[in-house]
Scaffold this motif. Structure first.
Motif, PDB file in Angstrom:
ATOM      1  N   GLU B  47       0.841  -1.190   0.000  1.00 15.98           N
ATOM      2  CA  GLU B  47       0.000   0.000   0.000  1.00 15.98           C
ATOM      3  C   GLU B  47       0.885   1.251   0.000  1.00 15.98           C
ATOM      4  N   PHE B  61     -10.995 -15.077 -11.426  1.00 14.56           N
ATOM      5  CA  PHE B  61     -12.434 -15.328 -11.499  1.00 14.56           C
ATOM      6  C   PHE B  61     -12.797 -15.963 -12.837  1.00 14.56           C
ATOM      7  N   SER B  94     -28.267 -35.381 -13.807  1.00 13.49           N
ATOM      8  CA  SER B  94     -28.217 -35.657 -12.374  1.00 13.49           C
ATOM      9  C   SER B  94     -27.295 -34.630 -11.711  1.00 13.49           C
ATOM     10  N   TRP B  95     -27.733 -33.366 -11.695  1.00 13.98           N
ATOM     11  CA  TRP B  95     -26.809 -32.271 -11.368  1.00 13.98           C
ATOM     12  C   TRP B  95     -26.134 -32.339  -9.994  1.00 13.98           C
ATOM     13  N   PRO B  96     -26.824 -32.834  -8.935  1.00 11.37           N
ATOM     14  CA  PRO B  96     -26.074 -32.860  -7.668  1.00 11.37           C
ATOM     15  C   PRO B  96     -24.780 -33.670  -7.780  1.00 11.37           C
ATOM     16  N   ILE B  99     -21.725 -31.685  -9.112  1.00 12.05           N
ATOM     17  CA  ILE B  99     -21.164 -30.544  -8.367  1.00 12.05           C
ATOM     18  C   ILE B  99     -19.713 -30.774  -7.908  1.00 12.05           C
ATOM     19  N   PRO B 100     -19.375 -31.973  -7.361  1.00  8.98           N
ATOM     20  CA  PRO B 100     -17.974 -32.128  -6.936  1.00  8.98           C
ATOM     21  C   PRO B 100     -16.980 -31.886  -8.079  1.00  8.98           C
TER      22      PRO B 100
END
Lengths: 401, 178
Positions: B47, B61, B94-96, B99-100
Motif C-alpha cells: 500500500e 475469477f 443428475s446435477w447434484p 457438483i464435486p
C-alpha cells in the motif's frame, strides 16, 4: 475507567424495548394459541406447539453458537475474539433463559412428535424399533442432561472470566482453555443429540449422520453474525473503539466467510449423499424440501444465504469496514430464520410454505425475551475483558496510555 | 545528458520499519514508478508504494468460471448427450452428482489462472533484470530492504532523486545500470 457511559443507556433502552416486544409477543401467542386450540381442536394445539418449537429453535442458535465460539476463542486465543468475548459470554449466559423456555416443548411432546403418540407407534414397526431411543422419558432426561452440561460449562467460563477481571491471575486463562477443550467436544455431542431429538425426530423415519454438524455450523454462523452486529453498536464507543481496527474486522469477516462456506459444504454434502444413496428412507426429506412446493425456498437459500454473502465476504472492502460487514451479518441472521424454517417447518407443512400467525408471535415473543436478556447480561460487565494476559498491552499499544 | 542508460536508483535499508517509512515518503513525494524488495513480507509496504489495484482477481475469477463451466459441461455432455444411461431412475441431468467435479475444476481453473496470470503479469520468467547489476542487491534475499525508483518515472532526475533518497537516511544509494 468508566468511559462506557455513552453506550450503556443505549443498551438499556434496547433491552427494555426487547422485553416489551417479548412480553407482547408471548401474550399474543398465548391468547391466539389458546383460541386456535379452543376452536381448532387438535390441529390448533399442534400449531401452537409447532410454532413455538420453530421459534425456539431459531433463537436457540445464537446463544448456543455463542458458547461454542467462546470456547473456540479460549482454545485459539486469536485477537479477533478480544472485542467479541463479552458478547459471546453474554450470549452463553442467556442459555439459562433458553433452558426455561424449553419447558413448554416438553408439555407438547405428543402434539409435536409422532413417536410420542402410542397409537402411531403401535401401527408402525419402524417406530417400535426406534422406541428404545425415541421415547418421552428418554427425551426429557436427555434434554435435562444437555442443558445441565451447557449451563455448567457456560457458568464456569463466565465465573473465571469475572475473576480474571478483578485478579488477572494467569491460572484463570489456562483454566478456561483447559475446560474449553473437552467443552467443545461436549458441545458438539450435545448439539448433535439435541438436533436429532428435537428436530430430526419430527420425521422419525428419516436420518442423516451429518445433521448435527449442520446445526453446529448454523449456530456458529448465526452467533458470529449476531455478535458482529452487536459489535457495530459498541464499536463507536470506548473501550471497544480503541481495540478494533480494519485488520481485526478482516479476521472476523474471514471467520464469517468460513462459516458460510462450511454451511454450504455441509448442506450440499447431505443432499449429495442422499442423492447418490437413493434410499427410500432418506429421499423423502429432500423430495419434500428441494423438489416440491418448498423448492423455491431452497433456491432462495442457495442464492441469498450462500452466494450473496459468499461473494460479499470475499471483498476486502466489505470485510475491513465494520459498517458494511455488519450489514452482511444482519442479512445472515435474517436468512438463518429462513434456513431454520426450511429445515423445520416442511416436516409438518406438507403442502407447501405457509406462515401461521402463531409463528410470527412466537418469533417476536421468544426473540424479544431473549434479546432483552442478552442485552441485560451484556450490560452487567465491562465491555472488554480486563487483565486477560493475552491482550495485556493491546490497549496501551494502540492507545498510548 | 546521461552517459549510460540507467534503470533507476536504489536505496538500501536495514529494517522493515525504515523501508516502510521511506516508501511512504517516496510515494508522498510524488514518485509513481517505485518498487520494493524485501527478504520477508512487510505488511503495509504494498500500500505504501501505491500498489492498490491489480486485475489478477478478474483473471482468477474468469479462470474459475471457465473451469467450473467446463467441469459441469463435461459431466453433462458425457451423461446426457454422449452416453445417456438411466441410473436408479434419476434424471439424466443428475446435477447434484456433477457438483464435486464442477467444484474441483473451478478450483483448478482458478489456481492455474492465478499462478500463470501472476507470472505473466509480473513479466516472468525473466532471465535478465537490471536490479541484479547492483552487487549488494543479493542481500535482498537475506537481511536488507531495497527501495527502487525507476528512471521511467516522470519525476525522475538522476541527481535530484539521489538527493531525495539520501534524505531518507538509507544505508546506501546505488545507481542501477540498465
Amino acid at each position: 475507567m468508566n468511559s462506557t457511559d455513552t453506550v450503556r443507556p443505549q443498551i438499556e433502552r434496547l433491552q427494555k424495548r426487547g422485553f416489551l416486544f417479548g412480553i407482547a409477543g408471548v401474550l399474543l401467542f398465548a391468547i391466539f394459541g389458546a383460541l386456535a386450540g379452543h376452536h381448532g381442536g387438535l390441529a390448533g394445539w399442534q400449531q401452537l406447539f409447532r410454532s413455538y418449537l420453530f421459534a425456539y429453535l431459531y433463537w436457540l442458535c445464537i446463544p448456543c453458537g455463542c458458547l461454542g465460539l467462546l470456547m473456540l476463542h479460549h482454545l485459539t486465543s486469536g485477537r479477533w475474539g478480544y472485542p467479541l468475548r463479552r458478547i459471546f459470554e453474554a450470549g452463553s449466559r442467556s442459555l439459562g433463559l433458553m433452558a426455561v423456555l424449553f419447558l413448554p416443548v416438553l408439555a407438547g411432546l405428543p402434539k409435536l412428535y409422532e413417536w410420542a403418540r402410542p397409537a402411531d407407534v403401535a401401527a408402525d414397526p419402524v417406530l417400535q424399533a426406534k422406541q428404545w431411543y425415541l421415547n418421552s422419558p428418554g427425551f426429557i432426561v436427555r434434554a435435562i442432561l444437555y442443558f445441565a452440561i451447557l449451563l455448567v460449562i457456560a457458568g464456569l467460563l463466565n465465573k473465571w472470566s469475572r475473576e480474571q477481571d478483578s485478579t488477572g491471575d494467569l491460572k484463570l486463562k489456562n483454566r478456561m482453555g483447559t475446560l474449553s477443550a473437552p467443552g467443545v467436544i461436549l458441545w458438539a455431542l450435545i448439539v448433535t443429540g439435541a438436533s436429532v431429538d428435537w428436530v430430526m425426530s419430527l420425521e422419525p423415519h428419516w436420518f442423516s449422520t451429518i445433521y448435527g454438524m449442520l446445526w453446529m455450523v448454523i449456530m456458529v454462523l448465526a452467533a458470529m453474525s449476531f455478535s458482529v452486529f452487536v459489535l457495530r453498536m459498541l464499536a463507536d464507543h470506548e473501550p471497544i473503539k480503541d481495540v478494533v481496527d480494519p485488520p481485526r474486522f478482516n479476521d472476523i469477516g474471514n471467520l464469517m466467510l468460513t462459516f458460510v462456506m462450511l454451511w454450504a459444504y455441509l448442506s450440499f454434502d447431505q443432499l449429495l449423499i442422499t442423492w447418490a444413496g437413493n434410499l427410500k428412507d432418506e429421499i423423502p426429506w429432500y423430495a419434500q424440501r428441494a423438489f416440491g412446493a418448498w423448492a423455491p425456498i431452497g433456491v432462495v437459500l442457495i442464492l441469498l444465504h450462500f452466494f450473496l454473502p459468499f461473494f460479499l465476504l470475499l471483498q476486502r472492502g466489505v470485510k475491513r469496514r465494520l459498517r458494511r460487514l455488519s450489514v452482511v451479518a444482519a442479512w445472515i441472521v435474517v436468512l438463518t430464520l429462513v434456513d431454520v424454517y426450511w429445515i423445520v417447518v416442511p416436516s409438518y407443512e406438507r403442502s407447501g410454505p405457509r406462515v401461521h400467525w402463531l409463528d410470527v408471535f412466537a418469533i417476536i415473543g421468544i426473540g424479544g425475551l431473549w434479546v432483552g436478556t442478552f442485552l441485560g447480561q451484556l450490560n452487567k460487565l465491562p465491555l472488554l475483558p480486563l487483565h486477560d494476559p493475552r491482550f495485556e498491552g493491546v490497549l496501551e499499544h494502540e492507545h498510548g496510555d | 545528458m546521461k552517459a549510460k542508460p540507467i534503470y533507476g536508483l536504489m536505496a538500501e535499508f536495514e529494517s522493515p520499519e525504515q523501508i516502510l517509512a521511506a516508501a511512504q515518503k517516496t510515494h508522498d513525494a510524488g514518485y509513481k514508478r517505485i518498487d520494493a524488495f524485501t527478504p520477508i513480507p512487510v505488511e503495509g509496504l504494498a500500500e505504501a508504494i501505491g500498489f492498490d489495484w491489480t486485475s489478477l482477481p478478474i483473471v482468477v475469477f474468469l479462470g474459475g468460471l471457465f473451469g467450473g463451466l467446463s467441469g459441469f459441461g463435461m459431466c453433462y455432455y458425457a451423461n446426457v448427450i454422449s452416453f445417456p444411461l438411466d441410473i436408479g431412475g434419476k434424471p439424466l441431468n443428475s446435477w447434484p452428482a456433477w457438483i464435486p467435479i464442477t467444484f474441483e475444476l473451478t478450483i483448478l481453473g482458478g489456481a492455474l489462472a492465478a499462478t500463470f496470470g501472476m507470472l505473466a503479469m509480473n513479466g516472468l520468467p525473466s532471465p535478465y533484470h537490471p536490479v541484479f547489476n547492483v552487487q549488494r542487491f543479493a542481500l535482498a534475499s537475506t537481511d536488507r530492504f531495497f527501495l527502487c525508483i525507476k528512471a521511467r518515472d516522470k519525476k525522475f532526475d538522476a541527481a535530484q532523486t539521489r538527493t531525495f533518497l539520501e534524505t531518507l537516511q538509507p544505508h546506501g544509494v546505488f545507481e542501477i545500470e540498465d
